[in-house]
Design an enzyme around this catalytic site. Structure first.
Site, short mmCIF file in Angstrom:
data_model
loop_
_atom_site.label_atom_id
_atom_site.label_comp_id
_atom_site.label_asym_id
_atom_site.label_seq_id
_atom_site.Cartn_x
_atom_site.Cartn_y
_atom_site.Cartn_z
N ASP B 65 -2.87 6.30 3.99
CA ASP B 65 -1.39 6.73 4.17
C ASP B 65 -0.62 7.41 2.36
OD1 ASP B 65 -0.68 4.27 3.33
OD2 ASP B 65 0.94 3.82 3.91
N ASP B 254 3.02 1.94 -3.51
CA ASP B 254 3.93 0.19 -2.89
C ASP B 254 3.47 -0.15 -4.43
OD1 ASP B 254 3.20 2.37 -0.78
OD2 ASP B 254 2.08 1.54 0.63
N HIS B 312 10.03 5.03 2.04
CA HIS B 312 8.87 3.63 2.41
C HIS B 312 8.86 3.35 3.49
CE1 HIS B 312 4.85 1.82 2.27
NE2 HIS B 312 4.11 2.95 2.20
#
Lengths: 363, 363
Positions: B65, B254, B312
């Site tokens: 992603d 992330d 996110h």
């Protein structure tokens, strides 16, 4: 059966057209995808289809606009599904040699475990399908032995069969799929899907008249077997209507010459062919390995197709709407219609836009 | 400088949110992209940005992603541009080790020649960044020697520097970029962009009063050099205002722990941190290597950030609109606001939706 067009642009996606992805929904609800350009998973979400119903994916050729959406789709294909059911789920993926390396490299570098298994069937191109400059790129299309995906259930190579002049991909559930070679800048394939005959209708009233009740004899007659009943010989042709012919669908990859489809087609109910640019750009079109509306209509008529749908349009052709003028997809449609009329053919023709659905009618 | 959020969802794209892609537009119009999830090229077309202005691409980590849109973007990045200009065009791509193999494999299997050149800078993770199960996947992240892209101008590996406790990626045009290690399921990085000071304003009126006209002396004073004029010594501090401090921007990949950013940040003007799930799901969030609004706000306050933007988000959180209620992105924003208030901080906070633009104000 119906087709759902999920991406109808060539080369690159735009906000009004996705890149190549076409779904064939079967009568039982299962879905086969043909090509999977970038963004196909989003197009699927916007469509009437359920991503979880996809059972097979066919890739016509390895250009990015036909496969860059595959890794993302494979990662999300099982979202929200029952883990118990996923244990048995297997997705079959068919496409040209190199596809397995693409899948394995993208999924393993991104460390994307799949919640289901895949079987990859690589179509090995004939040597004459490779362009002269093929070795300019020093790419090994095979996968290193150790580079195996944990979720890979099976790997098969499918070689060209000179007897049938194509590649036999599968024969199951009354459906046979062949691939035919298409002329393009890289090995490209057209898929021919042929449904077998469906047994004719049983004349139940006539059978009950002579005292036969629903049961094993019904089944045998339907299977066209002669049966004995109370000393009488019953022939299936007296009790079963004519078989219903199966449907025939052709979905092609990029091409400037799709004549090899003639080795497979009889009278396809649906013929999905690219028409990247209008007739006046034929020279440029062929240079890039593509077709014009006239070229597409010509081969469709030769194959005896009943319905031609054009797709894979250059993004310059806006989808048809109420204000469509020359320069839009209307140009592509009109040129095909004119050619078909000039040949006194009654083949139907349409041009696809994203999310267009076309039912495939028998006979 | 401004940020344009092009994809603000985690995991998978939906019709309302793309996956990770954030653009930083510089004052000269050039654009740096941070991550490039599937569909980023379509999001760029829908935004106010020009694809042709992209000069650098930074990838935080190799999850799909965050990078499955890169091959497609690279293929179309030069569309419609002057071929003469493209001869000189070089795109710099920074990201974790393995990124070069991803680019080379996808572009070469799809036979996608680029009309410009690329330079790949691979960030080599520290050994402690790899998860314990790293070798469960037998993947070679290095590229075979012969597997070189014709368009690759240069390849560089960037190793960790224990002195600065991070990776120095670049220092050019008054901009320095460092990467810091983030805790996640795979090696992940946060990028720290620091603009150098801009010389203060020249007091032109005062100079003209004493008879100096615009020319070389103006330039020297602006560069804080002492100059001689008609026997007089002119000191720069008398004619040049205070230097304007550069802006400081942090954009993270992330993470469930981004403390290493503290090695770089002073008082960042903009701090872009993930907030995948709400506070009550912190345990699950950390299990998957992600953060909650509270976790994001905590580190942003520690770094002395002036403005925190959360992105996110799990696709379950719909973008905020007039009807937003609990369960939408409003939940994420409120939780961050509450934490910030509880700490008596006056840090600003917002939550990003696709196409949101945020100007980065100096000081």
């Amino acid at each position: 059966m119906k087709l759902v067009f999920l991406g109808t642009a060539s080369a690159f996606p735009t906000p009004t057209r996705g890149v190549s992805c076409t779904a064939l929904q079967h009568d039982d609800g299962s879905v086969w995808l043909f090509d999977c350009g970038e963004g196909s998973q989003i197009q699927l979400q916007k469509s009437t289809l359920k991503i979880g119903k996809i059972s097979k994916i066919f890739i016509t050729h390895l250009h990015g606009d036909h496969m860059f959406g595959l890794p993302g789709l494979l990662c999300t294909l099982a979202n929200g599904q029952d883990p118990k059911m996923l244990e048995a789920k297997i997705i079959d993926i068919y496409g040209p040699h190199g596809l397995r390396k693409f899948i394995a490299t993208t999924l393993s570098l991104s460390r994307s475990p799949l919640a289901y298994r895949i079987r990859v069937f690589e179509i090995i191109p004939r040597s004459d399908q490779y362009p002269e400059n093929w070795n300019d790129w020093e790419v090994d299309h095979s996968l290193e032995e150790r580079f195996k995906l944990p979720q890979e259930q099976e790997y098969n190579k499918i070689e060209y069969c000179s007897k049938i002049k194509g590649w036999k991909l599968m024969d199951q559930n009354n459906l046979v799929v062949h691939a035919a070679a298409l002329e393009h800048r890289i090995p490209s394939f057209g898929f021919h899907i042929h449904e077998g005959e469906t047994p004719g209708q049983l004349n139940v009233a006539k059978l009950q008249e002579i005292g036969i009740k629903p049961g094993p004899l019904f089944g045998k007659l339907k299977q066209r077997k002669t049966v004995e009943f109370e000393g009488k010989t019953l022939k299936p042709e007296d009790f079963v209507g004519p078989s219903i012919p199966g449907r025939e669908v052709v979905i092609l990859g990029d091409t400037c010459n799709s004549d090899e489809l003639l080795n497979f087609t009889k009278c396809p109910d649906m013929f999905v062919h690219e028409a990247t640019m209008e007739n006046s750009l034929q020279e440029k079109c062929i240079e890039y390995g593509h077709s014009t509306p006239k070229m597409a209509a010509e081969i469709a008529i030769k194959c005896g197709a009943k319905f031609l749908v054009l797709f894979h349009l250059s993004p310059r052709y806006k989808p048809i709407d109420d204000n469509s003028e020359d320069g839009s997809a209307m140009t592509i449609l009109k040129e095909a219609q004119e050619y078909i009329s000039s040949k006194n053919s009654n083949m139907k023709v349409d041009v696809a836009h994203d999310f267009k659905e076309v039912v495939i009618i028998r006979g």
